[in-house]
Design a protein around this motif. Sequence first.
Motif, PDB file in Angstrom:
ATOM      1  N   LEU A 563       0.783  -1.165   0.047  1.00 56.34           N
ATOM      2  CA  LEU A 563      -0.066  -0.012  -0.092  1.00 56.34           C
ATOM      3  C   LEU A 563       0.776   1.221   0.191  1.00 56.34           C
ATOM      4  O   LEU A 563       0.596   2.217  -0.770  1.00 56.34           O
ATOM      5  N   ARG A 564       1.859   1.239   0.778  1.00 56.80           N
ATOM      6  CA  ARG A 564       2.637   2.473   0.689  1.00 56.80           C
ATOM      7  C   ARG A 564       3.332   2.645  -0.524  1.00 56.80           C
ATOM      8  O   ARG A 564       3.642   3.755  -0.901  1.00 56.80           O
ATOM      9  N   ALA A 565       3.893   1.550  -1.057  1.00 55.90           N
ATOM     10  CA  ALA A 565       4.508   1.870  -2.537  1.00 55.90           C
ATOM     11  C   ALA A 565       3.562   2.201  -3.387  1.00 55.90           C
ATOM     12  O   ALA A 565       3.699   3.057  -4.246  1.00 55.90           O
ATOM     13  N   TRP A 566       2.335   1.527  -3.422  1.00 55.84           N
ATOM     14  CA  TRP A 566       1.374   1.980  -4.312  1.00 55.84           C
ATOM     15  C   TRP A 566       0.750   3.545  -4.281  1.00 55.84           C
ATOM     16  O   TRP A 566       0.726   4.234  -5.247  1.00 55.84           O
ATOM     17  N   VAL A 567       0.742   4.196  -2.716  1.00 55.43           N
ATOM     18  CA  VAL A 567       0.626   5.327  -2.938  1.00 55.43           C
ATOM     19  C   VAL A 567       1.636   6.198  -3.486  1.00 55.43           C
ATOM     20  O   VAL A 567       1.489   7.543  -4.189  1.00 55.43           O
ATOM     21  N   SER A 568       2.849   6.008  -3.074  1.00 56.13           N
ATOM     22  CA  SER A 568       3.921   6.755  -3.797  1.00 56.13           C
ATOM     23  C   SER A 568       4.126   6.724  -5.382  1.00 56.13           C
ATOM     24  O   SER A 568       4.417   7.722  -5.784  1.00 56.13           O
ATOM     25  N   LEU A 569       3.801   5.501  -5.812  1.00 54.80           N
ATOM     26  CA  LEU A 569       3.481   5.406  -7.160  1.00 54.80           C
ATOM     27  C   LEU A 569       2.309   6.218  -7.909  1.00 54.80           C
ATOM     28  O   LEU A 569       2.541   7.035  -8.964  1.00 54.80           O
ATOM     29  N   LEU A 570       1.235   6.201  -7.271  1.00 55.82           N
ATOM     30  CA  LEU A 570       0.147   7.246  -7.497  1.00 55.82           C
ATOM     31  C   LEU A 570       0.459   8.712  -7.433  1.00 55.82           C
ATOM     32  O   LEU A 570       0.109   9.591  -8.494  1.00 55.82           O
ATOM     33  N   LYS A 571       1.348   8.805  -6.563  1.00 56.67           N
ATOM     34  CA  LYS A 571       1.552  10.533  -6.306  1.00 56.67           C
ATOM     35  C   LYS A 571       2.645  10.834  -7.259  1.00 56.67           C
ATOM     36  O   LYS A 571       2.517  11.713  -8.062  1.00 56.67           O
ATOM     37  N   ALA A 572       3.431   9.974  -7.803  1.00 53.61           N
ATOM     38  CA  ALA A 572       4.619  10.168  -8.936  1.00 53.61           C
ATOM     39  C   ALA A 572       3.615  10.466 -10.188  1.00 53.61           C
ATOM     40  O   ALA A 572       4.123  11.068 -10.997  1.00 53.61           O
ATOM     41  N   GLN A 573       2.935   9.338 -10.337  1.00 48.52           N
ATOM     42  CA  GLN A 573       2.104   9.370 -11.360  1.00 48.52           C
ATOM     43  C   GLN A 573       1.104  10.949 -11.582  1.00 48.52           C
ATOM     44  O   GLN A 573       1.146  11.569 -12.804  1.00 48.52           O
ATOM     45  N   LYS A 574       0.687  11.107 -10.333  1.00 45.99           N
ATOM     46  CA  LYS A 574      -0.067  12.555 -10.547  1.00 45.99           C
ATOM     47  C   LYS A 574       0.916  13.680 -10.574  1.00 45.99           C
ATOM     48  O   LYS A 574       0.531  14.582 -11.098  1.00 45.99           O
ATOM     49  N   ASN A 575       1.986  13.558 -10.333  1.00 51.25           N
ATOM     50  CA  ASN A 575       2.900  14.889 -10.350  1.00 51.25           C
ATOM     51  C   ASN A 575       3.339  14.775 -11.845  1.00 51.25           C
ATOM     52  O   ASN A 575       3.630  15.969 -12.527  1.00 51.25           O
ATOM     53  N   VAL A 576       3.260  13.669 -12.543  1.00 51.91           N
ATOM     54  CA  VAL A 576       3.677  13.706 -14.036  1.00 51.91           C
ATOM     55  C   VAL A 576       2.510  14.028 -14.891  1.00 51.91           C
ATOM     56  O   VAL A 576       2.710  14.754 -15.894  1.00 51.91           O
ATOM     57  N   ALA A 577       1.454  13.436 -14.467  1.00 47.86           N
ATOM     58  CA  ALA A 577       0.256  13.493 -15.481  1.00 47.86           C
ATOM     59  C   ALA A 577      -0.706  14.692 -15.054  1.00 47.86           C
ATOM     60  O   ALA A 577      -1.255  15.332 -15.947  1.00 47.86           O
ATOM     61  N   GLY A 578      -0.332  15.295 -13.948  1.00 48.90           N
ATOM     62  CA  GLY A 578      -1.126  16.564 -13.416  1.00 48.90           C
ATOM     63  C   GLY A 578      -2.491  16.129 -12.551  1.00 48.90           C
ATOM     64  O   GLY A 578      -2.896  17.000 -11.820  1.00 48.90           O
ATOM     65  N   ALA A 579      -3.377  14.994 -12.998  1.00 45.64           N
ATOM     66  CA  ALA A 579      -4.448  14.838 -12.375  1.00 45.64           C
ATOM     67  C   ALA A 579      -4.316  13.267 -12.389  1.00 45.64           C
ATOM     68  O   ALA A 579      -3.991  12.443 -13.216  1.00 45.64           O
ATOM     69  N   LEU A 580      -5.330  12.838 -11.526  1.00 46.93           N
ATOM     70  CA  LEU A 580      -5.454  11.250 -11.369  1.00 46.93           C
ATOM     71  C   LEU A 580      -6.796  11.136 -10.777  1.00 46.93           C
ATOM     72  O   LEU A 580      -7.271  11.556  -9.692  1.00 46.93           O
ATOM     73  N   PRO A 581      -7.645  10.356 -11.584  1.00 50.04           N
ATOM     74  CA  PRO A 581      -8.975  10.146 -10.934  1.00 50.04           C
ATOM     75  C   PRO A 581      -9.162   9.210  -9.666  1.00 50.04           C
ATOM     76  O   PRO A 581      -8.398   8.104  -9.976  1.00 50.04           O
ATOM     77  N   LEU A 582      -9.725   9.397  -8.964  1.00 50.40           N
ATOM     78  CA  LEU A 582      -9.949   8.592  -7.768  1.00 50.40           C
ATOM     79  C   LEU A 582     -11.534   7.888  -7.694  1.00 50.40           C
ATOM     80  O   LEU A 582     -12.497   8.545  -7.345  1.00 50.40           O
TER      81      LEU A 582
END
Length: 2040
Positions: A563-582
Motif C-alpha cells: 500500500l505504501r509503495a502503491w501510494v508513492s507510485l500514484l503520487k509520482a504519476q499524479k505529479n507527472v500527469a497532473g491529475a489522477l481520477p480516484l
Amino acid sequence: MGAEREAQACAAFYEALGMAPAVLPCLRCLRQFAGSATKRCKDKHLEEALLLSRALSEGLRGLSEAEARPLLRCVLAFQMEATSSSSSFQKLEQILTQLAVGKEALLAQEVGTLLAGLAPQEEVLSPGDLQSVCMFLEESSLGRQHWRQHLAALLRRLAATLRAVLQSQPVPSSSWACLVIKAYLQLFQTLPKDVGPLVWTAAGKSEALQSLLGLLLEVAWGKALNKDTRLLAGTALSMLANTAPQPRRGASALLALCQLPDQGTGEVKFGELVVSVPLVQEPDGLEKLVFTRGLLTCCKMDILSCQLESFTHRACLLLDVVFPTVCALTREQKDCHYYCFQACALWLQRLRESLPAIWHLTGTRVLAPGAKLLQQLTQLVWDNAETLVEGVSEFIHSSFRLLLEIYHLECQRFQDQDRLLYQQMLQRVVSMPWQIKARYVPLCAVVPYVGSQQVLDAYPDLPQHLLSCLSTNHLCPAATEVYKTLVRQQCAERQDRQQGAEVALAERWALRWLPLLSQALRSPLPILQNNTANHLLTWTLRQIPASQALLAAQFNGRDTASLRAWVSLLKAQKNVAGALPLQGEALERLSCCLHAREEGVRLAALSLLCCSPSTNRPLSGTELQLLRQFLPLNLSCDSSSFRQLLQAAVRKALVRLRDSSLAQLRGKASHGMEPGEGEEQLAQAVGFVEWLLQLSITSLSPGSNYQRRKTALLLLAAVLETCTDTWSPARKKGQPPRTMAALLSCARQRGCWDFFSQPNLLVLLSCLQDSTNEIRDLASDLLVRYFPATFPEPIALALFQLAQDALGSPRVQEAEAGAVLMKTILQKSDSSTMRSLALEAAAAPALPSRGLCFAQHLLHVLQAQYSVARQDLLQAAATAPMHGAITALRRCLLQVPEVATSMRTAELAQSWQELLACLVNTVRDITSLLLGALQSQRGPGAEEQAAAPSFADMGNAIGSLIMLGKGRGQEEEEEDSVLLSEEHSLILTCCWVSVKEIGLLLGGLAELLLAPAVAAGSGPLLPLPTLQVATKVFQEILLRCRHWGAVEGCSMGFTKFCAALLNHPAAELQAIPRTVLEQGLEALSGPRSSSITRRAAGFPMLFLCIVSGEAPAQARPLLARCVQTLLALATAALPQDWDQTLDLPQVCALHVLQTLVRGAGLGSALLRHTAPMVALALRGLGSPCWAMRNAAIQLFSALTSRLLGQQRSCGEGCLAEGLSLQAFLGQHPQLSTVLLAELEAATGPTAGGHCLRPALHAVLTLLAQLQPGTDDPGRPSAPFLEPLLGLAGSPIYAVRAMAAKALVPVLPPPQRHGLLLQLAQQLPTAPGCVCSHNTVHGHLLQMRALLAPSVGTDRLSAEALHPLALQLEARGWLLTPAQRCPLIRAAFLQVLALLPASFSPGFTQSIHDAISAELGSLPPRGKPRCAEQQVGLAVLHQTMAHFVCSEAARLARSEQIGTVCSLLWQPNPDVQLAILSWVVTREGGTCEELEKALGLTLLESLQSVLRERRDKEFLRLYLEALLHLYQEPSAWPQEASPKLQGSLAACLEMLLHMVEAECPGPDLLLQALCAASLLLAHWTEDEDRSLEERWCTVLEECSQSASSEVLRLAAARSLRLAGASVVQRSLHGACPSLVPLALRLIHVGIHLLQDEEREVRQESSGFASLLRHDPRELLQGSCVFVQDTVGLQVLLQLLLGEFGEHPETFHSLLQHLPSLDLRGIVEGLEANKAVSLYREDEPNVFAEPASLAWQLLPVLLQLLEKVPTGSPLPASALRWLVATAPSVLRDLRYCKHCWGQGTAQNEAPKLVSLSLRPALPGEGLPHTQGSSSCCLCRGRCPLGDEGSGLCQAACGCGRAAGEGPAGGTAAAGAGGSCDHRARAGLQCSGAGAGAHAGAEATGAAWAGAWARPEQCTGEVRITVWGCLTAPSMEQCQSTARRLLVHPATSLHLLHAPWSPARTVGSACNSGQPHSWCRTHSHRSQCFLTSIPRHQSSSPVAHDIPALRSGWQEGTCAPEPLHPLDSHHLCFLTNLTGDVGLYPK
C-alpha cells in the motif's frame, strides 16, 4: 539625513514652481524607499518611483537646467545613500537616466560635483566614501568618466587610505581594508587602458601606483589579518597584470610575484614599477595561495598560456608555475582547504579553456599516459576525495569532471583509442567500499565515456549498493545522481539505435532497476521509502513513461508495504500527469491508506490528496471529503515530524484552493474544471477553509492534549498564511497574491472566514498561558503576525494583570508564559493602551516610546523583586523570583523589532543609555547576590572566591538560607531526606534560571547594540564602563557557577558578547575579550580551590566563548594563542605532591581543550592542532593521576568525533561511515607518526616482557571506526599492517579482539584473500605445533573479522574461498577436544561458520560429529564432568548451538532440524539459552520447516518448563521465543492443538497464576501474559469460562493508567493476540455467555487506545483492526491495521451494531465518562494554598476525556433510540440518571452558592467566569404550559413524578407552569417563553407577541443589573441557558457574540476562551442530520463551563454542547424517547465528560 533634506528642499522648490502634482509622488516613493527596513519594501518603492519617473521625464524636458537641477540633485542624494545595495543603485541609475533625457551634461556636472566632494584633498576615504567610489566605478558610466578624468587624485587618496588603515592599531580594520582593495580591483578592471600606461611605460610611471603596489604586497604578506582581504589583494594584483600591453610582459611580472615567497628580501619589478619585498617576521605561507588564486581567478588566458622567456623549455605560467604551487598548497595549508581546492578546480577549468593554446605551445598532450602531470592530478583528487571540510567536496567533484573532459578532448585530438584512464578510474571505484561517498562522483563522471552497460557489467553489485546508499542521508544525493546518470545514458544509447521504442526501453530499464525500486518502495525503512519516492520515482516516470505499468504490477498486494509503495507510485504519476481520477478500487485502497496505522502510509496518502504540479488546480469533491475525514482523526498524533509534514501537506491543499478560487474570480477556468463548475468549486473551497478554521479553533480548548493543540496551531498557521492578505516584508516566499482581497470579500459575503473574530482571539490568548513553550511561542507569533495591530483595551488590561501575576510565579513555565504575554502585549498595544496599563509610577507612560516605557516598568519590577531577595531569598524564590522579569526584559528588548528601532532613535538615545546602564548594574547585583548565597557569602566578599563551590558547599549554603527564611534563628533539625526539599528546589531554581537568563540577556544586548548598523546618536548605548560591568558578570557566572544548564545558557550569551566586541571597530572594545582570555590563562596556571566535578565547571566555556567570537575569515590569533598555551600547560609534568582534591592545571587544560574541540564553530580551525592534541591525549591515558586519565579519554573521544565526522546510520543499527584510513591519513599526515609510534611500542620488545599500554586500546578503537581504502602501492596505511598482525599474540583478550577489528580498514579488499591464506597457514596443523595459544586465538579473530560481512566490504567469491577452506580442513583438529582451549575452539568454529558451503562433505560431517560429541555428553548444570570448569566452555557450547541452528536453517533438512529440536531437550541451560536467543535475534531469511518444528517443540515442553521454574531469565527467553515463532496468527500449525489437548488448561492455569499471584518482574510478566493470550486464542473449551474470566480481569488491571508501561503493553499485546477471537466467538449464538466478557474486552481496548505510549496504542489498534470489516469472520492475513483514533471508532460502532441490545453495553460505555468531585475541586482551588514548584503528573497526559465524551454521546443516543419495546435498558438508564443527576446538580448549586457570595472584586480574576448553573434563587426557569418545569426537562419531565421531583429538588425550582420570577409572570405564547433568554435580551422565535413584549421588558430590566463587572458571570450563565434552548444556531451565536464584546465580560472571558464551534464529524452518523445541522456543517454550538481557579493555576475551560433534539432524522420537533429523553443524557454526558477534565 542628506537625502531627506534634499527631498524636502526639492518638494518646496517644485511646489513653488507649480509642478507639485507631477513631482511629489515620485519624491514620496523615494522617501518611502529610504525609510524602509527590508529589501522587498525598498524594491517595491523603487519600482513605483521608476514608473513615475518615466511619466515625469516628459515634463522635465521643457524645463531649464536650473529648474531641473534640484530633482536630479535629490535623486543623486538618494543614490549616494544606496551605495550598499547594487540593485537599488542600479534602479536609481535608471531613474536618473530617465529624468536626464536631454540634460546629460547637467547630470554629468552634478555627478562630478558630488564625487569631488567625497573627501578633501589628500585625506583618507571613509568606508562610506569607498563604497561610493566602488559603486560609481561599477554601475555608473558618468562615475567612470569622472574617475578617468581624476585618476591621479583617486590613486593618491586610495594609497593614503590603505596606508592609514594598515598602520591603525591594534589591528587593521578588515572591512575598511577590504573596501580599499575592492576599489583598486574595480579601478583596474573598469579603467585598464588608463591604468596601463602608468604601469608599463617609463614616461607614464606613477609614484602613487607604485606605492599602491607595495601596499598590496604588504596586505598579501599578512599585514591585514583578514583572510578574505588578502585573497582580494591577490586578485587585484592579477587584474593589474591584465593591463599589460603584451602578454609576455604581464606573465613576466606575475612570475616575479610568484617567486617572491621563495626569494626572501630584495626588490621586485612589476612593469616599470619597482617595490621592495615586504618584511614579515613569521610568514604563514598563505601568500602563495593569495597569488595563485588571484592568477586563476581573473588573469587573462593569453598571459597564463604564453611562453615564459626565463625557462629553457617551452614553459608557461599555468603548467610550470601555478600547478606545482597548487599541489604544494593542497598538502600544506590545512586551515585553508576550501581555497586550496578551489584553486585546484580553477586550475583545471583554466586548463580546459586554454587547451588549444597549450597544445600550440608544447606540441604534445598534456595528460599523456604515464605523464607525471596526469599522475599528480589523479593522486591529488583521489587523496582528497573524502575530505570532511565543508565545501571542498564540490571542488573535488568538479575536478573529476574537468579531468575526464580534458582527457577526452586530448584523446580525440591525438586519436587515442585505448583511453586507459577510464578503465583505471572504473576499477578503482569498484574496489572501494560502497559507503565511501567519494566513489560515486567519479563514477558519474566516467559513465558518459564508457557507456552504461560497461559500467553495470564491471560493477554488478551497483544496484544493491545504491539501495544501501538511499537508506543513508549523506549518501542519498550521490546515489541519486549515479542512478540518473546511468538511466539517462541508457535512454541516450537506446535513442541512438531505435526511435520510439518506449516499451523496449522500459523493459531494458526493468532488467537492472525494477528490483531496486520495488525493494526500496516496499522497504520497512521510512528513510529508504521517502528517498526513493522523492528522488527516483517521479524522475523515472518522466524519463521512461512506460515503466509505470511495470511498477504498478509490483504493488498489487494488500499488505502495508504494498500500500505504501502503491501510494508513492500514484503520487509520482499524479505529479507527472497532473491529475489522477480516484474511483472504484483506487478510492477504496486510498481510504485504507488514510486510516493505516503506519504514519508513513497515512502521510503518503495525504500528500497524494494535497499535491498537484499546478497550484491552481482545484481539489475535487472526493479529495475534500477524504480530507474532512482524515484531519480530525490525526490531530492528536504524537510525532513531531508527522505534525510538520501534515502542516506542509495541508498548506499545499490550501494554496490549491486559494489559487483555483482566485482563478475562478478572475473568470479563468482552473485546470481540470468543466465549464459551469466554478461557482460550486468556489463554494467548496470557502467552506473547506471555514471548516478547517473551526476545527483548529475548537481543538485549542484547554481540555485537549498537547499534541492536538500543537497540530491545531500548525493548521491554523497554514490557514492564516495562505488565506489572509497579511504581507510580511521579511519573507521572500509565501506572500499573498495581490488579488487576495477579492477572495476574502467573497468569503465574508458568505458569512465565512472571520479569522480575527474575538472568540478566535480569546482562544489564542489562552494558548499564551500553556505550559509548553512551543504552543506559547507559536500562538504569540500568530497573534503578532496576523491579528489586528492592537488588542481591545479591556483585553489588554486583563492580559497585563495576568502577565504580572505569572511573572511572580516560581514555576519556570508560568514565568516564561508571563514573559511571552508581556512581549505580546507590547507588540499589540498602542499609546492609548499603554496609558491605561498599571505601569510603575517611574515608568512614565507619557514617554514617546512604548518599548522604553515597558522596559522601565519591567526594570522596576525586577528591582523590587531584588529588594525582596536581599531581605529573604527563600521568600523571594517562592513569591517573587527574578527570572520571570529578566525573561520578560530579554524578550521585550531583543525580540520586538519596534524596540530595536526605538533604540536607534537619536531623541531617545540618552533615555535608553540610562536604562541599559541601570539594567546592567541591577543584573550584576543580582548575580553577586545569588552566587554569593550559594557560597554562604553575602556582600562584597562574595566576589573574592573565583572557583565554583562544590555541591556539598552549595547544599550547606542553601540549608542555611532555608533555616534563616523559616524562622531566623530557628534551630530545629529537620528529618534527613534523600530527595531535595521544596524550599531547596525553590532556591536552586531561582538562582540557576535567573543566572541563565542574565547571560542570555546581556549577550543579546551586545549583539543587538554593538552591530555596525547601529548608529551612535548621542554616544553608544552600551559605553565602555557598562560593557566592563557586563564582562565581570559573565566571568562571575562562568567561574563560580556549577549548574550545567546555567553555564550553557550563559555561554550562549557570552559567545554573542565576545563576537560583538571582537568585530567592533573600536580598539578598546576589541581588547576586552583578549584581556579576559589572558586572565583566564593566567588563572589556569595555578591550582584551583574546588573539587574535581563537572569537567572543571564553567571554566572551559569561558575560553570557548572568547575564541568562538573571532571572525572565521580572520587568522584567529586568540585561538592560536589559547591552544598553544593549553598544550604547553597540559604537557607539563605533575608536581610530586599533587592533591587529588584540587583541580590540577594540567587537568583543567585538558578539559578546556576538549571543550574547544567539541565547539561547533571551531571545526576546521582546530585541524592544524590535531596531531599534538592526539599525542597529548594518548600520553594522558598513561598518567598516574585518575583525573588526568579521565580528562584524556574525554579529549580523545572529542577528537575522534571531530576527525571522523558525525556518526551516521544506515537504516537501523549498522554504521555507515564514509572515511577510509587512507583518506584519513592523507588529510592528517602527522597523525600517522603518532598512531604508528603507539602501535610499534606495543609490539616491540620490552625488558620485562609484555607491559600494559593504556593508550593502545584507544588507538585501535580509532582505527576500527574507519573503512577500507583502495589498493595503492604507496598508500599511507601500509605501515600499520605489521604492528596489527603482531598484536594477535597480545596476552590481553580485549587487545586481540580490537586489533582484529582494526585490521579490516587497514587492509584493502583486494588483499584480503592473500592475508587470509597467510593467517590460515600460520595456524598449527597438530597439537604439538602450538607455540602460543594467544597467537592462535588472535589469528582466528583476525580471520573472522576479515571474513565477516561488514558494511563496507563484499564477501569473497567461492573460487577465492576454496583454497582457504582446504587450509582450514587440514587444521580441523582445532575443533576437537585435542585443543584444550574452549575459546580457540569457539573462534575456529565461528570462522568455519562464515564458510558454510566451501568445505568438502567429509569435513562438514566431521564438524557435525565433533559438535554432536561435545554437546551430546553435556551434563546438566550443577553436575560438572570434572572438578574444574574450564573458562570459556559456555561460550563454546553457545557457539556450537548457534552453528547447528544456522546450518539447519540453511539446509532445511529434517536431520539437522531434528538435531536442533533435540538440543532443546538438553538439560544443559547454556545450549538451551543459545538456541532460544538464536530464535529471538536471528537475522536474514527464515526456514518455515525449522520454525514449525521449533514451535511444536516449545509447545510440547511448555508445561514442564512452567512446572520446573528453574530460572526466570530462561523462562522469559523461552516464552519470548515461543511468541516470536507465533507472532502471526497464521503461523499456528494444525498439529499444535492436538499436541496441547491435555496440557493447554494446565499451561494456562500456571501462566495466569504467575501473573496474578507472583511477582515475576515486568519483563517476565509481559511474556507470560502474552503467552497465556496466545494459548487462550486457541482455547476451544466452551464449558469452562473461568480461565477467560481471570485473563480478562488481569487485562483490566494491567490496562490501568497507573500501571507501568510494560504492563500496559502486555495488556494491549494480549488483547491483540486473543481478544478478537473471544469477541468473534461471542457474536455467534452458540456462546452467549461470552458477551459480557467481550464487552469487558472492548472496554479495555477503548481504554488502551487512549494510552500515552504509542506502542500500546498501536497494539490495541491491532485488536480493533481485526474486528473492523466483519467481526464475525476474522481476517488475520490480509488485515491492514488502522490507527488508534480509527480503532476507537471501530470499537464504538461495534458496540452499537453488534451489542446494542445487550443491557451491559450502555453501562460499559458509561464507565468511560470521567467522574469528578466538583465541590472538592472548587474548595481546593479556593483554599489559597502556597504554590508548589512542581505539579503532580497525571497518569495519562495523552487521554482526552472530553473528546471521548463527545464521541460517546451519539453512540449513547443511538443506543436509546434503538431500544426495543420491553427492553430493560430504559429503566437502567433511568437509574443511572437518578443516581448521577443529584450529585452533579448539587455540585453546581454549590458552585452557584460560592459565586453568588459576592466576593470582593479583587478576587474576580480567580474565577473562570463563563459557567453553567441552575437559576439563582428567586429567578425564573424555562417553562411551558401544562407540565411541571425544571432546568433539565425543557418544559416536560419524561421521568414522571419521581424524575420531576428529583429535578425540582436539585434545581431549587418548584413553580407552576408559566410562573415567572418573583413579582412577575411570563406571558404565554404558542411556543412558550424563556425569562432567562429575556434577561439576556434574546427573544425566542417561537414565542408569541406577549412573550416578545415580556422579553423586551425583562431584558431592559436586567440590562442594568448585570452591567456591573462583578455580575457578568451571572449574565453569561443566563445567556448560556438561553442558548441551550434557542431555536436556531444563529440566535445562539448572536447572543453569545453580543455578550463577548461586553467590555466587562471580556475581563473574565480571558480565563476561559469561548469555542465558537465544535466539529461533530463522524459523530453525526444517525442518518441525515437536521437542516440546521447540515447548514452549519455538522457543528453544534458549545460554550465553556468554568470553575473558580487559583491565580497561579493554568486556565481551565471546557465545552458544554447545546445539542438539539433535531439529531433525529426528518423532524424538527423532538421525538419522545420512551421512557428517557435524549436531552437529559446529552446534558449529563457532556457535563460529566467536560467538567471531569479539571485538575484534581
